[in-house]
Every structure is written in C-alpha cells, then in structure tokens.
Design an enzyme around this catalytic site. Structure first.
Site, PDB file in Angstrom:
ATOM      1  N   ALA A 198     140.420  88.837  67.098  1.00  0.00           N
ATOM      2  CA  ALA A 198     141.489  89.034  66.117  1.00  0.00           C
ATOM      3  C   ALA A 198     141.718  90.495  65.736  1.00  0.00           C
ATOM      4  O   ALA A 198     142.856  90.929  65.558  1.00  0.00           O
ATOM      5  CB  ALA A 198     141.186  88.214  64.865  1.00  0.00           C
ATOM      6  N   ARG A 199     140.660  91.261  65.586  1.00  0.00           N
ATOM      7  CA  ARG A 199     140.792  92.620  65.050  1.00  0.00           C
ATOM      8  C   ARG A 199     141.287  93.646  66.056  1.00  0.00           C
ATOM      9  O   ARG A 199     141.563  94.789  65.709  1.00  0.00           O
ATOM     10  CB  ARG A 199     139.450  93.070  64.478  1.00  0.00           C
ATOM     11  CG  ARG A 199     138.306  93.133  65.497  1.00  0.00           C
ATOM     12  CD  ARG A 199     136.987  93.329  64.783  1.00  0.00           C
ATOM     13  NE  ARG A 199     135.848  93.339  65.705  1.00  0.00           N
ATOM     14  CZ  ARG A 199     134.580  93.381  65.288  1.00  0.00           C
ATOM     15  NH1 ARG A 199     134.310  93.406  63.997  1.00  0.00           N
ATOM     16  NH2 ARG A 199     133.592  93.399  66.163  1.00  0.00           N
ATOM     17  N   GLU A 200     141.419  93.241  67.314  1.00  0.00           N
ATOM     18  CA  GLU A 200     141.799  94.172  68.383  1.00  0.00           C
ATOM     19  C   GLU A 200     143.322  94.205  68.532  1.00  0.00           C
ATOM     20  O   GLU A 200     143.896  93.736  69.501  1.00  0.00           O
ATOM     21  CB  GLU A 200     141.093  93.764  69.683  1.00  0.00           C
ATOM     22  CG  GLU A 200     139.572  93.800  69.532  1.00  0.00           C
ATOM     23  CD  GLU A 200     138.809  93.123  70.669  1.00  0.00           C
ATOM     24  OE1 GLU A 200     139.430  92.770  71.692  1.00  0.00           O
ATOM     25  OE2 GLU A 200     137.576  92.941  70.533  1.00  0.00           O
ATOM     26  N   ARG A 255     136.831  88.843  63.774  1.00  0.00           N
ATOM     27  CA  ARG A 255     136.802  88.795  65.244  1.00  0.00           C
ATOM     28  C   ARG A 255     137.041  87.388  65.800  1.00  0.00           C
ATOM     29  O   ARG A 255     137.747  87.212  66.794  1.00  0.00           O
ATOM     30  CB  ARG A 255     135.432  89.301  65.719  1.00  0.00           C
ATOM     31  CG  ARG A 255     135.120  89.100  67.203  1.00  0.00           C
ATOM     32  CD  ARG A 255     133.704  89.591  67.482  1.00  0.00           C
ATOM     33  NE  ARG A 255     133.193  89.180  68.784  1.00  0.00           N
ATOM     34  CZ  ARG A 255     133.252  89.918  69.873  1.00  0.00           C
ATOM     35  NH1 ARG A 255     133.829  91.103  69.858  1.00  0.00           N
ATOM     36  NH2 ARG A 255     132.738  89.484  71.020  1.00  0.00           N
ATOM     37  N   ASN A 272     135.729  84.364  73.282  1.00  0.00           N
ATOM     38  CA  ASN A 272     135.371  84.875  74.607  1.00  0.00           C
ATOM     39  C   ASN A 272     133.906  84.598  74.954  1.00  0.00           C
ATOM     40  O   ASN A 272     133.336  85.249  75.825  1.00  0.00           O
ATOM     41  CB  ASN A 272     135.641  86.382  74.701  1.00  0.00           C
ATOM     42  CG  ASN A 272     135.879  86.821  76.135  1.00  0.00           C
ATOM     43  OD1 ASN A 272     136.447  86.082  76.939  1.00  0.00           O
ATOM     44  ND2 ASN A 272     135.431  88.020  76.468  1.00  0.00           N
ATOM     45  N   ARG A 273     133.313  83.634  74.264  1.00  0.00           N
ATOM     46  CA  ARG A 273     131.979  83.121  74.611  1.00  0.00           C
ATOM     47  C   ARG A 273     131.999  81.597  74.685  1.00  0.00           C
ATOM     48  O   ARG A 273     130.956  80.971  74.806  1.00  0.00           O
ATOM     49  CB  ARG A 273     130.942  83.541  73.556  1.00  0.00           C
ATOM     50  CG  ARG A 273     130.768  85.030  73.362  1.00  0.00           C
ATOM     51  CD  ARG A 273     130.125  85.712  74.563  1.00  0.00           C
ATOM     52  NE  ARG A 273     129.812  87.106  74.272  1.00  0.00           N
ATOM     53  CZ  ARG A 273     130.673  88.111  74.345  1.00  0.00           C
ATOM     54  NH1 ARG A 273     131.941  87.870  74.698  1.00  0.00           N
ATOM     55  NH2 ARG A 273     130.311  89.353  74.088  1.00  0.00           N
ATOM     56  N   HIS A 325     141.628  93.636  75.696  1.00  0.00           N
ATOM     57  CA  HIS A 325     140.723  93.777  74.566  1.00  0.00           C
ATOM     58  C   HIS A 325     140.712  95.228  74.095  1.00  0.00           C
ATOM     59  O   HIS A 325     141.411  96.081  74.635  1.00  0.00           O
ATOM     60  CB  HIS A 325     139.300  93.376  74.986  1.00  0.00           C
ATOM     61  CG  HIS A 325     139.162  91.979  75.472  1.00  0.00           C
ATOM     62  ND1 HIS A 325     138.541  90.995  74.743  1.00  0.00           N
ATOM     63  CD2 HIS A 325     139.548  91.388  76.639  1.00  0.00           C
ATOM     64  CE1 HIS A 325     138.555  89.860  75.428  1.00  0.00           C
ATOM     65  NE2 HIS A 325     139.169  90.070  76.578  1.00  0.00           N
ATOM     66  N   ALA A 326     139.858  95.516  73.113  1.00  0.00           N
ATOM     67  CA  ALA A 326     139.613  96.888  72.655  1.00  0.00           C
ATOM     68  C   ALA A 326     138.265  96.876  71.923  1.00  0.00           C
ATOM     69  O   ALA A 326     137.868  95.850  71.372  1.00  0.00           O
ATOM     70  CB  ALA A 326     140.728  97.364  71.709  1.00  0.00           C
ATOM     71  N   TYR A 327     137.536  97.977  71.952  1.00  0.00           N
ATOM     72  CA  TYR A 327     137.903  99.267  72.509  1.00  0.00           C
ATOM     73  C   TYR A 327     136.757  99.735  73.402  1.00  0.00           C
ATOM     74  O   TYR A 327     135.620  99.318  73.209  1.00  0.00           O
ATOM     75  CB  TYR A 327     138.127 100.314  71.384  1.00  0.00           C
ATOM     76  CG  TYR A 327     136.937 100.536  70.474  1.00  0.00           C
ATOM     77  CD1 TYR A 327     136.030 101.579  70.715  1.00  0.00           C
ATOM     78  CD2 TYR A 327     136.688  99.700  69.387  1.00  0.00           C
ATOM     79  CE1 TYR A 327     134.935 101.786  69.899  1.00  0.00           C
ATOM     80  CE2 TYR A 327     135.591  99.906  68.574  1.00  0.00           C
ATOM     81  CZ  TYR A 327     134.715 100.943  68.833  1.00  0.00           C
ATOM     82  OH  TYR A 327     133.607 101.132  68.035  1.00  0.00           O
ATOM     83  N   TYR A 377     128.165  95.132  79.375  1.00  0.00           N
ATOM     84  CA  TYR A 377     126.900  94.446  79.098  1.00  0.00           C
ATOM     85  C   TYR A 377     127.020  93.014  79.599  1.00  0.00           C
ATOM     86  O   TYR A 377     128.115  92.535  79.909  1.00  0.00           O
ATOM     87  CB  TYR A 377     126.539  94.462  77.612  1.00  0.00           C
ATOM     88  CG  TYR A 377     127.682  94.188  76.654  1.00  0.00           C
ATOM     89  CD1 TYR A 377     128.322  92.951  76.620  1.00  0.00           C
ATOM     90  CD2 TYR A 377     128.099  95.169  75.752  1.00  0.00           C
ATOM     91  CE1 TYR A 377     129.353  92.702  75.741  1.00  0.00           C
ATOM     92  CE2 TYR A 377     129.137  94.928  74.852  1.00  0.00           C
ATOM     93  CZ  TYR A 377     129.749  93.690  74.854  1.00  0.00           C
ATOM     94  OH  TYR A 377     130.783  93.443  73.994  1.00  0.00           O
ATOM     95  N   GLU A 399     139.550  96.944  78.443  1.00  0.00           N
ATOM     96  CA  GLU A 399     139.130  97.420  77.129  1.00  0.00           C
ATOM     97  C   GLU A 399     139.957  98.671  76.866  1.00  0.00           C
ATOM     98  O   GLU A 399     139.699  99.727  77.450  1.00  0.00           O
ATOM     99  CB  GLU A 399     137.627  97.738  77.107  1.00  0.00           C
ATOM    100  CG  GLU A 399     136.728  96.520  77.253  1.00  0.00           C
ATOM    101  CD  GLU A 399     136.617  95.699  75.981  1.00  0.00           C
ATOM    102  OE1 GLU A 399     137.097  96.168  74.931  1.00  0.00           O
ATOM    103  OE2 GLU A 399     136.060  94.593  76.033  1.00  0.00           O
TER     104      GLU A 399
END
Length: 438
Positions: A198-200, A255, A272-273, A325-327, A377, A399
């Site tokens: 959400a925050r991206e 998020r 995304n998991r 996505h970001a960042y 990661y 990203e």
C-alpha cells in the site's frame, strides 16, 4: 500534464466535470494523519559484524520499529543496509544505543511529519481539477484512480476495456484495464500490477503513466504501435485497494491488506507473501502482526485469489508478468524463494540487461538486476515466482526509485523522471517478448 483530450461535449456527457474532493483530514485536525508522525525519524544503519546485527534485531523487537528496508527483521545481517522508521518515543533510546555500541548510522529523515507535510500537494485541492485536465505528476487517491479508469473506458473504448476481476476484503472492486488494439487474431498478453504494497505510491503512479503514454503515443510511436497491435496489456493500477485507501486516510506507511484475523487484533496480510509457491517458507512470517505475514493459508486474501484465478484461467495467453514496487532501484526476476537458475535464464537475463541500460540512458539512474534471491533477499510466496511457476516465461519485479534518501516519500517532482525512465525499460522488455527467445 493534460489528460487525454476528447471533444468537450463528449467528455461532459460521459462524466460530470466535477472536483474530486478528498475526505482525508478529519474535522478539527490541522495536520496530516492527525500529526501522528511528529518527531518520528528514519535512520539508516549498517551493522559491520554479526554481533551488531544480532544487537540491532534485539532492539528492533523491543522498540517495535517499522522497517522500510529490508521488509523484515530476519533480513538484518552483517553489512546489510537497514532503513528504519522509529517513533518519537523510541528514537532517543535507539540513538543512544547506536552511539554506545558505535554502530554506523545516519539520520535520513529528521522529522517524518514535517517531511510528509512538505510534500503534501496530494493532500490539497491544488491540481484537483476536472478529469479532462488529469495531472499525472501528482499522487492520486483510490477514488480518483478509479474515476480515471471509468473515464478512459468511455472516452477511449477503441483501445481500452475496463472490467473487474472480483472484490477486495472490504468489498471494493478490483478493476483492470485491458489495453490494446482489438483484433480477431490470437494475441499474447502482458500482465502489469502496481500497489501490492500500500505505501509504495510510485507504483500506481507508474501504471497510470504507462496507460497514458500508450494512448497518447499509439499513432506517433512505431514501438508503441507494435506493442498494442501485437499484444494486450492487462494493467491493474492498484492491486491492494483496501491497503492503498488506508494509506491515504489513516496510516501513510501501511503495507499489508486489511483483512481481519480471528485470533489476533493485528490486521492484514503481505499480499506478496500469500501466493501458492513455497508459501510461508524463508522470508515470510507466520505472525499476523508482522509486515511479512504470509496469511492463514495460500491465496487467503481475496485480492490475491482474484488475480491468481484470472491468470490461471488465461495462462496460455500471458507471456509476461510485471509487478511494480518501491524502493531500491532494482529489476528482479525469479527465483525469490531459492538460489537457483531458471531454465530460460539467458533470455530473461538478456531482457533485464537491456532494460536497465535503456532506463539508465534517460537520466543516468542505475538499477541493479538479477535473481531476486541473490540481488535483494530470499522471500517465499511471491507473485513473481508464482507467475513463473504457472507458465509465464517472463516475470519481473521492478523496485522503483529511490535508494533511501526519500524512501516511500518519493516527492511528486520525481514522478515524471521515474516514470519516463521506467517506460523505456518496460518497452524494451516488451519488444524482447515479440522475438523468438522462449
């Protein structure tokens, strides 16, 4: 930036030209989000030993920090950059600990509330004009984005078809734009989604920018014309609609989704998991209060379930899956959940290499690229891995800007350059699809 213009009479008939007022500031409050971030800091830390990394993990748990990078405390390790949002009531304790332990650190944002309000044109009525003068260089609320989608569906029906693939947990429609020249011939397709987290906010801004550029340059740009003639683009500007709306109205740095958990007060799942590919293994959390919570079961979130069902139903048509996505300034491809080489590595790696070179050619912004597990990661249950495992040969996760100076508060003045350079990367990947590389 002007909207995609139609004759005024037709536009007026299609949709009333009214101001889209935001109902964000609660009565009686003069500050954004009720001044909840006053005195909060964003601090960058780099542990130089495993002992320092362990100590940071311990104090992060104690202070209940909000990690910006990486997304989970489990990723904090020797030499790894950590960007952490710390509330005012914990910042002094953290800074004192860092100084005593002599851990390398830097304050990126001194006062998060002031940083928010400094770049808050998205909270004012400036730029909030009619849809005929839509501004692509500001961030837009969910209501504005969905009104924009409805408007395009009416005024550009030759290249755009809007439809819903389901509803979110809170009952909001999950809208997708199908973009491309209609023809009877079989056409392959590209899926693009933005705003899983959400925050991206730069993600949804790019999805809108892509659609705008496609429609504006279809007749003048041979590359864009070839793309829309030979492919369909399914664009989902806001995947996590509930979370995105919540990030505008309540918590700018939210998020997850907004689903409720019957056993815990914490809400939401990391969308995304939540995919059925090595679900809830390394890089995902089983605890509902964590930002990387994988959910009670795969595809538990209606948003994830809806997209997965749609892609499964039409999997033979899709050649590419692109998620924004970001960042971090990275272009990632599978695998996320393990260190292994994908079967069509040479084709995918070549496409990524050319894409980041094209992106760099605009403003000199450098992106790293490679398998997500080794470049960023290890994470399990990601949409990118799921799409690849379900037969979509080209799957990428962008990203976008930046690398931490602004983080999730990327200023509106950087929307245009970010989207302009990303457009070139996406066009490069798309043209790569039309070649014979499998």
């Amino acid at each position: 930036m002007k909207f995609l213009r139609e004759p005024r009479s037709r536009t007026a008939a299609a949709l009333p030209l009214c101001l889209l007022f935001l109902k964000i500031l609660q009565p009686g409050h003069s500050h954004l989000y009720s001044n909840r971030y006053a005195g909060d800091k964003v601090i960058r830390l780099i542990p130089t030993t495993e002992e320092e990394a362990y100590a940071l993990k311990k104090i992060y748990h104690q202070l209940k920090v909000d990690l910006w990078q990486p997304s989970s405390i489990s990723y904090v390790s020797e030499g790894a950059v950590t960007d952490v949002h710390i509330p005012q009531n914990g910042s002094q304790a953290l800074l004192a600990f860092l100084q005593e332990a002599n851990i390398q650190h830097k304050i990126l944002i001194e006062d998060l509330q002031k940083a928010l309000e400094k770049g808050s044109s998205w909270r004012t009525q400036r730029n909030r004009r009619s849809l005929s003068e839509y501004n692509y260089e500001v961030y837009h609320s969910l209501e504005e984005i969905q009104n924009w989608m409805h408007h395009l569906n009416i005024t550009h029906s030759g290249l755009i078809h809007m439809f819903s693939i389901g509803k979110s947990y809170e009952g909001r429609p999950l809208f997708v734009l199908k973009l491309g020249r209609r023809s009877r011939a079989y056409k392959r397709a590209v899926w693009m989604d933005c705003g899983i987290h959400a925050r991206e906010w730069i993600g949804p801004a790019f999805c809108q920018w892509f659609v705008k550029e496609a429609l504006l340059t279809y007749r003048s740009d041979p590359t864009m014309r070839k793309m829309l003639n030979h492919l369909y683009f399914y664009v989902m500007p806001v995947f996590n609609v509930d979370g995105y709306h919540f990030s505008w109205t309540n918590d700018r740095f939210w998020r997850k989704t907004r689903s409720r958990n019957s056993r815990f007060r914490c809400r939401g799942v990391d969308a995304n998991r939540n995919w059925k590919v090595k679900w809830c293994n390394e890089g995902a959390s089983m605890h509902p209060c964590d930002d990387t919570y994988c959910g009670p079961f795969p595809e538990s979130e209606p948003e994830v379930k809806a997209v997965a069902n749609f892609l499964r139903k039409h999997r033979k048509h899709f050649r590419a899956y692109l998620s924004f996505h970001a960042y971090a300034q990275m272009l990632l491809y599978p695998y996320s959940y393990k260190y292994a080489t994908i079967p069509n590595f040479s084709c995918v790696e070549s496409a990524a290499h050319k894409a980041v070179n094209a992106l760099w050619s605009v403003y000199g912004v450098r992106y790293r690229y490679g398998p997500a597990s080794s470049t960023l990661y290890v994470s399990s249950g990601s949409s990118m891995d799921w799409a690849y495992k379900n037969g979509i040969p080209y799957t990428f996760a962008f990203e976008l800007r930046d690398t931490g100076h602004f983080g999730f508060l990327l200023p509106e003045m950087l929307i245009k350059p970010t989207c302009t350079e990303t457009m070139l990367a996406v066009k490069n990947i798309t043209m790569h699809l039309l070649k014979k590389c499998p």
